[in-house]
Design a protein around this motif. Structure first.
Motif, PDB file in Angstrom:
ATOM      1  N   GLN A 125       0.717  -1.102   0.134  1.00 35.88           N
ATOM      2  CA  GLN A 125      -0.099   0.027  -0.102  1.00 35.88           C
ATOM      3  C   GLN A 125       0.849   1.319   0.033  1.00 35.88           C
ATOM      4  O   GLN A 125       2.085   1.205   0.476  1.00 35.88           O
ATOM      5  N   HIS A 126       0.248   2.507  -0.325  1.00 34.12           N
ATOM      6  CA  HIS A 126       0.989   3.532  -0.267  1.00 34.12           C
ATOM      7  C   HIS A 126       1.238   4.134   1.013  1.00 34.12           C
ATOM      8  O   HIS A 126       0.101   3.899   1.915  1.00 34.12           O
ATOM      9  N   ILE A 127       2.036   5.035   1.325  1.00 34.32           N
ATOM     10  CA  ILE A 127       2.411   5.695   2.408  1.00 34.32           C
ATOM     11  C   ILE A 127       1.191   6.845   2.452  1.00 34.32           C
ATOM     12  O   ILE A 127       0.923   7.271   1.321  1.00 34.32           O
ATOM     13  N   GLY A 128       1.011   7.448   3.807  1.00 28.45           N
ATOM     14  CA  GLY A 128       0.330   8.465   3.803  1.00 28.45           C
ATOM     15  C   GLY A 128       1.024   9.817   3.375  1.00 28.45           C
ATOM     16  O   GLY A 128       2.087   9.778   3.346  1.00 28.45           O
ATOM     17  N   PRO A 129       0.094  10.932   3.537  1.00 32.28           N
ATOM     18  CA  PRO A 129       1.066  12.312   3.107  1.00 32.28           C
ATOM     19  C   PRO A 129       1.810  12.725   4.181  1.00 32.28           C
ATOM     20  O   PRO A 129       1.706  12.485   5.353  1.00 32.28           O
ATOM     21  N   LYS A 130       3.061  13.240   3.959  1.00 32.19           N
ATOM     22  CA  LYS A 130       4.211  13.514   4.777  1.00 32.19           C
ATOM     23  C   LYS A 130       3.830  14.917   5.287  1.00 32.19           C
ATOM     24  O   LYS A 130       4.833  15.266   6.124  1.00 32.19           O
ATOM     25  N   SER A 131       2.901  15.632   4.883  1.00 31.91           N
ATOM     26  CA  SER A 131       2.599  16.940   5.420  1.00 31.91           C
ATOM     27  C   SER A 131       1.126  17.110   5.783  1.00 31.91           C
ATOM     28  O   SER A 131       0.327  16.126   5.584  1.00 31.91           O
ATOM     29  N   HIS A 132       0.610  18.207   6.446  1.00 32.28           N
ATOM     30  CA  HIS A 132      -0.465  18.401   6.961  1.00 32.28           C
ATOM     31  C   HIS A 132      -1.232  17.324   7.778  1.00 32.28           C
ATOM     32  O   HIS A 132      -2.138  16.703   7.981  1.00 32.28           O
ATOM     33  N   GLY A 133      -0.245  16.762   8.846  1.00 30.34           N
ATOM     34  CA  GLY A 133      -0.527  16.058   9.881  1.00 30.34           C
ATOM     35  C   GLY A 133      -0.659  14.581   9.304  1.00 30.34           C
ATOM     36  O   GLY A 133      -1.189  13.324  10.163  1.00 30.34           O
ATOM     37  N   GLY A 134      -0.391  13.901   8.268  1.00 35.69           N
ATOM     38  CA  GLY A 134      -0.642  12.743   7.722  1.00 35.69           C
ATOM     39  C   GLY A 134      -1.821  12.381   7.709  1.00 35.69           C
ATOM     40  O   GLY A 134      -2.783  12.853   6.759  1.00 35.69           O
ATOM     41  N   GLY A 135      -2.067  11.273   8.412  1.00 36.95           N
ATOM     42  CA  GLY A 135      -3.773  10.784   8.396  1.00 36.95           C
ATOM     43  C   GLY A 135      -4.090  10.552   9.767  1.00 36.95           C
ATOM     44  O   GLY A 135      -5.314  10.200  10.178  1.00 36.95           O
ATOM     45  N   GLY A 136      -3.377  11.137  10.682  1.00 40.61           N
ATOM     46  CA  GLY A 136      -3.771  10.973  12.109  1.00 40.61           C
ATOM     47  C   GLY A 136      -3.148   9.945  12.886  1.00 40.61           C
ATOM     48  O   GLY A 136      -2.377   9.038  12.273  1.00 40.61           O
ATOM     49  N   GLY A 137      -3.308   9.717  14.091  1.00 40.94           N
ATOM     50  CA  GLY A 137      -2.618   8.580  14.955  1.00 40.94           C
ATOM     51  C   GLY A 137      -1.078   8.979  15.260  1.00 40.94           C
ATOM     52  O   GLY A 137      -0.669  10.012  14.905  1.00 40.94           O
ATOM     53  N   SER A 138      -0.469   8.164  15.936  1.00 41.89           N
ATOM     54  CA  SER A 138       1.056   8.180  16.236  1.00 41.89           C
ATOM     55  C   SER A 138       1.975   8.190  15.185  1.00 41.89           C
ATOM     56  O   SER A 138       2.870   8.804  15.225  1.00 41.89           O
ATOM     57  N   GLN A 139       1.661   7.311  14.224  1.00 42.60           N
ATOM     58  CA  GLN A 139       2.373   6.958  13.046  1.00 42.60           C
ATOM     59  C   GLN A 139       1.503   7.263  11.711  1.00 42.60           C
ATOM     60  O   GLN A 139       1.420   6.224  11.052  1.00 42.60           O
ATOM     61  N   PRO A 140       1.245   8.439  11.403  1.00 45.71           N
ATOM     62  CA  PRO A 140       0.378   8.775  10.267  1.00 45.71           C
ATOM     63  C   PRO A 140       0.992   8.106   9.037  1.00 45.71           C
ATOM     64  O   PRO A 140      -0.048   7.769   8.220  1.00 45.71           O
TER      65      PRO A 140
END
Length: 268
Positions: A125-140
């Motif tokens: 799967q793709h990683i989340g965005p590295k800016s704007h807080g990612g996607g939430g959680g401790s390791q977004p």
């Protein structure tokens, strides 16, 4: 259909006579013993049960001793059935000469175990965005993505989620046998095969590929060095040689040129 059991030694590389590099897997194929012959009349299908590598005496149980005694052999570690294989009797041995260079095979083994893995590694799967807080959680960035429809307040089976990765049976198809060496119990297979070093392998005739591939002509380094040495000696006697000539022909031509030069020297 034909097959044999072996053990993965590791990977190396060879060179063809044209200078191309080929990655190969070295497989140790100790003589396999036929421990059972299955027929359609008695068992409902045709197969041979093969076994290889002796068991430690401390791990042998009594029923195994009597079972393997029928094939006049000792209890073995690795025992597998090869479906639709025939032509051998109980107690016969099968060695690396069963396969020849150019044949196409399927290789089955237990893949490397990689423990608990996330969705990025396990399902690509793709990683989340590295800016704007990612996607939430401790390791977004490496967090699991959307689970889709969760109607019924449950997660549907088959979702791509974190979990155990590897350590499962894997078959790699249509691999080419580059070289067989029955004297040293070795098969060289082009490319990589599943499993870690030392893993047991099942090598069978390819299901999907019918035609054999052209035999790869490998570079014989000792022969090449010997030919180069003869070439350098031939220059002293103005002897023209061709690399397509065999080593025996080149030696004979050089010996003849040396003898001829010696006769001319005596006549002078």
């Amino acid at each position: 259909m034909k097959g044999i059991l072996g053990r993965k030694v590791g990977m190396t590389q060879l060179f063809t006579s044209e200078g191309k590099l080929i990655p190969v897997t070295v497989v140790e194929v100790k003589p396999n013993v036929v421990t059972k012959v299955l027929t359609s009349e008695k068992n409902g299908y045709v197969a041979l049960q093969l076994a290889t590598e002796d068991k430690k005496s401390s791990r042998i149980i009594k029923p195994e001793v009597n079972y393997f005694k029928q094939a006049n052999t000792t209890p073995k570690r690795f025992v597998k059935e090869i479906r639709d294989m025939s032509g051998f009797s109980l107690g016969d041995t099968v060695d690396a000469s069963l396969f020849t260079a150019g044949e196409v095979v399927d290789v089955t083994a237990i893949s490397k175990g990689k423990g608990f893995a996330g969705t990025i590694k396990r399902w690509n799967q793709h990683i989340g965005p590295k800016s704007h807080g990612g996607g939430g959680g401790s390791q977004p960035v490496r967090q699991t993505g959307s689970l889709g429809d969760i109607s019924g307040n449950r997660v549907w089976k088959g979702m791509t989620m974190p979990g155990h990765l590897g350590a499962e049976q894997v078959t790699v198809q249509n691999l080419e046998v580059v070289k067989e060496d029955a004297e040293n119990n070795i098969l060289l297979i082009k490319g990589s095969v599943p499993g870690a070093k030392g893993a047991f392998l099942i090598i069978k005739t390819a299901k999907k590929s019918i035609k054999n591939k052209p035999v790869i002509k490998l570079l014989n380094l000792k022969e090449a060095l010997a030919k180069n040495e003869i070439f350098t000696q031939a220059k002293k006697y103005n002897l023209e040689l061709n690399m397509d000539m065999s080593l025996k022909e080149m030696k004979a031509a050089l010996d003849e040129a040396i003898a001829k030069a010696g006769e001319e020297g005596e006549n002078k």
